[in-house]
Enzyme design. Structure first.
Site, PDB file in Angstrom:
ATOM      1  N   PRO A 130       0.809  -1.229   0.000  1.00  0.00           N
ATOM      2  CG  PRO A 130      -0.949  -1.606   1.504  1.00  0.00           C
ATOM      3  CD  PRO A 130       0.347  -2.192   1.018  1.00  0.00           C
ATOM      4  CD  GLU A 366       8.577  -5.996 -14.282  1.00  0.00           C
ATOM      5  OE1 GLU A 366       9.618  -6.220 -13.654  1.00  0.00           O
ATOM      6  OE2 GLU A 366       7.499  -6.591 -14.048  1.00  0.00           O
TER       7      GLU A 366
END
Length: 382
Positions: A130, A366
């Site tokens: 988070p 990514e």
């Protein structure tokens, strides 16, 4: 079904032809169903395993295909031309398989790699939290030594395959004082262990057959041999495979780009307005030309990055250039395809509409486009 692009193909070979046949026969016929139902297509991954399309650039002695990074780039583009969600799974297996191949013990390899490359064992790559996405140094998931091994506590979010994974590679803090400078370690965590919770399954904009969700670790007791690689070496190990991962996502994005070009070109040559195909209008023809330029330029950047990695040369900046250009080109090309199809391109069930949704995430996962530019600029100014 759109025709294949006739753009120059510097890496055409038997591998590419085999994957194209697989895509045409096994993937394209079910794309609409997978996008609508968000079903995990286990049967496709098992078929890919039988063909050796999982673990492309991983040594044969570890059960991989023993190919090159250039081969991996080729396979990812071709699979994504069929459906990006399928290529996404191939890329995930490549990353986790690479970590196991490089850092795993013989026992760890024997336990996880055969099923992973056969497409019968499902993995997850659990990094993001988070409060820690682009900045992995900020992760809070903690692994503490116990008499029998380790105790794992924390939460991971936006994790590919979390809803279906049999095991996850989890990055955790093992020394809060050192953190990414020797205080993070990798762990192999079976998801059926007590204390492992699949928190939720996200509802995504695109790539809907590639499930994403959360993993919560509530004081999970891990054996000592759950540690992957050396204690404290996790951050560097993760970085070691990121360059190949970025080429994988760039190639996935380029498959979307090519599919967008082909579906737009097919429509432009068959749709008539004012008594002629719309492709004969310069505004449309030039848009198609720009799509072809973007696709081919991205392919050359991706192949250059792959060649550097295959030679063992420094490739960080090159891989970031390839990833940022290919992903942004995919968003441009899918948007152009919607524009060329007009109102029809905005309708659910039309390929251009799905490609537009599938493309957007490639600029984020990514490593975001902003992170890629940070890497490139640092290399330029170093």
């Amino acid at each position: 079904m759109p025709t294949q692009s006739t753009a120059p193909d510097s890496a055409g070979n038997e591998l590419r032809d085999m994957v194209r046949d697989f895509v045409a026969n096994e993937i394209r016929p079910v794309v609409e169903e997978l996008d609508a139902t968000e079903r995990f297509p286990a049967e496709i991954y098992e078929a890919m395993g039988k063909l050796g399309l999982l673990g492309i650039a991983i040594p044969e002695e570890d059960g991989g295909a023993g190919g090159t990074v250039r081969d991996y780039v080729t396979v990812m583009e071709e699979l994504s031309y069929g459906y990006a969600s399928i290529a996404d799974q191939c890329g995930l297996v490549e990353l986790v398989g690479s970590l196991l191949s490089i850092f795993g013990t013989p026992e760890q390899k024997q336990r996880y790699l055969p099923g992973l490359f056969a497409g019968t064992t499902r993995c997850a790559y659990a990094l993001t939290e988070p409060g820690a996405g682009s900045d992995l140094g900020g992760i809070k998931t903690r692994a503490v030594r116990t008499a029998d091994g380790w105790r794992l506590t924390g939460e991971k979010v936006f994790i590919h395959n979390a809803p279906v994974a049999d095991f996850a590679m989890v990055l955790a803090v093992t020394d809060p004082d050192k953190r990414k400078r020797g205080g993070m370690s990798m762990f192999l965590v079976d998801t059926d262990l007590p204390g492992v919770e699949r928190a939720y399954r996200e509802k995504k904009m695109g790539q809907k057959a590639s499930p994403v969700g959360g993993l919560i670790f509530n004081d999970v007791e891990l054996p000592a041999d759950a540690l992957l690689g050396a204690e404290g070496a996790g951050f560097g190990a993760v970085l070691k495979v990121l360059e190949k991962g970025r080429l994988g996502i760039g190639s996935l994005a380029n498959g979307i780009s090519r599919a967008a070009l082909d579906t737009a070109r097919e429509h432009a040559t068959t749709r008539h307005q004012f008594g002629k195909p719309i492709a004969e209008n310069q505004a449309i023809a030039f848009m198609l030309a720009d799509m072809a330029i973007d696709h081919q330029a991205a392919r050359l950047l991706l192949e250059h990055g792959a060649d550097l990695l295959d030679r063992g040369a420094e490739a960080g900046s090159a891989c970031s250039m390839a990833k940022v250009f290919a992903s942004e080109a995919a968003v441009r090309n899918s948007s152009r395809a919607v524009q060329i199809l007009g109102g029809g391109g905005y309708i659910r069930g039309v390929e251009a509409e799905r490609l537009y949704r599938d493309a957007r995430i490639t600029m984020i996962y990514e490593g975001t486009s902003e992170v890629q530019r940070l890497i490139i600029s640092r290399a330029l100014l170093k």
